[in-house]
Design an enzyme around this catalytic site. Sequence first.
Site, PDB file in Angstrom:
ATOM      1  N   GLY A  28      -3.580  11.439  24.935  1.00  0.00           N
ATOM      2  CA  GLY A  28      -2.619  10.544  25.580  1.00  0.00           C
ATOM      3  C   GLY A  28      -2.857   8.723  25.139  1.00  0.00           C
ATOM      4  N   HIS A  34       3.532   9.344  19.441  1.00  0.00           N
ATOM      5  CA  HIS A  34       3.415  11.211  19.805  1.00  0.00           C
ATOM      6  C   HIS A  34       5.063  11.461  20.690  1.00  0.00           C
ATOM      7  CE1 HIS A  34      -0.264   8.480  21.394  1.00  0.00           C
ATOM      8  NE2 HIS A  34      -0.497  10.019  21.108  1.00  0.00           N
ATOM      9  N   GLN A  58     -15.662  13.269  19.199  1.00  0.00           N
ATOM     10  CA  GLN A  58     -15.281  12.884  18.075  1.00  0.00           C
ATOM     11  C   GLN A  58     -15.345  10.918  17.884  1.00  0.00           C
ATOM     12  OE1 GLN A  58     -10.906  14.150  19.031  1.00  0.00           O
ATOM     13  NE2 GLN A  58     -10.524  12.203  17.993  1.00  0.00           N
ATOM     14  N   GLN A 147       1.681  11.404  10.537  1.00  0.00           N
ATOM     15  CA  GLN A 147       0.624  10.766   8.920  1.00  0.00           C
ATOM     16  C   GLN A 147      -0.199   9.569   9.377  1.00  0.00           C
ATOM     17  OE1 GLN A 147       3.682  10.219   6.166  1.00  0.00           O
ATOM     18  NE2 GLN A 147       2.004   8.703   5.654  1.00  0.00           N
ATOM     19  N   LYS A 148      -0.379   8.842  10.126  1.00  0.00           N
ATOM     20  CA  LYS A 148      -0.556   7.625  10.369  1.00  0.00           C
ATOM     21  C   LYS A 148      -2.180   8.229  10.564  1.00  0.00           C
ATOM     22  CE  LYS A 148      -2.319   4.048  13.398  1.00  0.00           C
ATOM     23  NZ  LYS A 148      -3.117   5.153  14.447  1.00  0.00           N
ATOM     24  N   GLN A 152      -6.817  12.891   8.964  1.00  0.00           N
ATOM     25  CA  GLN A 152      -7.107  14.508   9.673  1.00  0.00           C
ATOM     26  C   GLN A 152      -6.234  15.362   9.382  1.00  0.00           C
ATOM     27  OE1 GLN A 152      -7.640  13.068  14.010  1.00  0.00           O
ATOM     28  NE2 GLN A 152      -5.478  13.729  14.078  1.00  0.00           N
TER      29      GLN A 152
HETATM   30  O1  PAF Z   1      -5.099  12.460  16.518  1.00  0.00           O
HETATM   31  C1  PAF Z   1      -5.518  12.559  17.656  1.00  0.00           C
HETATM   32  O2  PAF Z   1      -5.662  12.169  18.885  1.00  0.00           O
HETATM   33  C2  PAF Z   1      -6.944  13.456  18.457  1.00  0.00           C
HETATM   34  O3  PAF Z   1      -8.134  12.757  17.033  1.00  0.00           O
HETATM   35  C3  PAF Z   1      -6.523  14.660  18.262  1.00  0.00           C
HETATM   36  C4  PAF Z   1      -5.866  15.331  17.185  1.00  0.00           C
HETATM   37  C5  PAF Z   1      -5.862  15.231  19.763  1.00  0.00           C
HETATM   38  C6  PAF Z   1      -7.825  15.555  18.685  1.00  0.00           C
HETATM   39  O4  PAF Z   1      -9.181  14.785  19.638  1.00  0.00           O
END
Ligand code: PAF
Length: 281
Positions: A28, A34, A58, A147-148, A152
Site C-alpha cells: 500500500g 506501483h 518482514q 527494480q528499486k 528483493q
Molecule cells: O516490496 C514490497 O512492497 C514488499 O516487500 C512485498 C513484495 C509486497 C512483500 O510484502
Amino acid sequence: MLIFKKVTDLQHYLNKQQAIIGFVPTMGALHNGHISLIKESKQKCSITVCSIFVNPTQFNDKKDFDKYPITIEQDILQLELAGCDVLFLPTVDEIYPDGIVIKKDYELGFIETVFEGAKRPGHFNGVCMVVERLLHIVNPNMLFLGQKDYQQCIVIKKLIELMHKTNDIKVIICATERETTGLAMSSRNERLDAISRDKAKIVYESFVALKQHITPQNSKLLIDAAKQDILNKGFTLIDYLSLANANTLEPVDVWDGKTDIAILFAGFIEGVRLIDNMILQ
Ligand code: PAF
C-alpha cells in the site's frame, strides 16, 4: 475493480477466469512506482491483481512497522484510475492462519547475507513468507516487481526457484520510477520535509556521475568520493554505497570493466532510510 478480503472468495473468482493473471504485490501507500507495475501488467496480462498487505514478518524494526503509512482510500482510487481489475486486501489472519510463526527454511544462500540482508536480519525471510503465501493464493502467470528493491527482486526469483515454479511464473522487473529531481519514488519519501526531499536527489546524481566516469582503474576512488559527497549534501549515515555483481550481488571492489554491475545504496536522511540502485551494463 473487485475487492476481495478473503482468500477463498478471491480464489473462487480467479478459478472461474480463463485468464493470464498478472500480480502486483504491495504494502500500500501507493505511488507512481506501483502504478507503473499495474500498467505493465495490464499490457501483458488479461487480469491484473494487486495485493495490499503490510506484512508484519518482514519488519525487523517494530518502529518502522508502526510508522508504515496506511492510505487505503487513496490507494483504491489510484488502482481504479489505473484500471486494476482486482484488489486483494487480506487481514493478517487470512495470510497467516496459523498465527505469525517465523519460518526459517528458505535456502536463499549468499544473497541473504549482504546489503539489505546484512543490515535487516530476518527481513528477506519475512518477504519470502508472505510472497510464497501470496503466490499460492493468486497463482499468477506473471509477477511484477520494481527494480528499486533490486535485492528483493533477486530474492523473490530465488524463492520461485525454491518453489519449483520457474516455468509457471514469469518475473518482470520494471524500471524504477523517479521524481523529477531523480529521487527514486518510495512511500518513505512522504516522511521527508521538502528540503530533505530535494537534498536526497544527490543519490541519483551520484549514480549518474559514477555511470559516466567509472573505469576499472578509478572505481574504488569514485565510490569513496561519492560517499563523501552524499554525506556532505545531507545524508547523516550511509549503510552502504557499493558496486556488486548485478546477478549474484557479490560485492565488487575493483570493477573489471566487463561484468554487469549494480551500484547499490542505502542511507539515512532526516532519520529516514532510503535505498536505491542503478545497473551498469
Ligand atoms: O516490496 C514490497 O512492497 C514488499 O516487500 C512485498 C513484495 C509486497 C512483500 O510484502
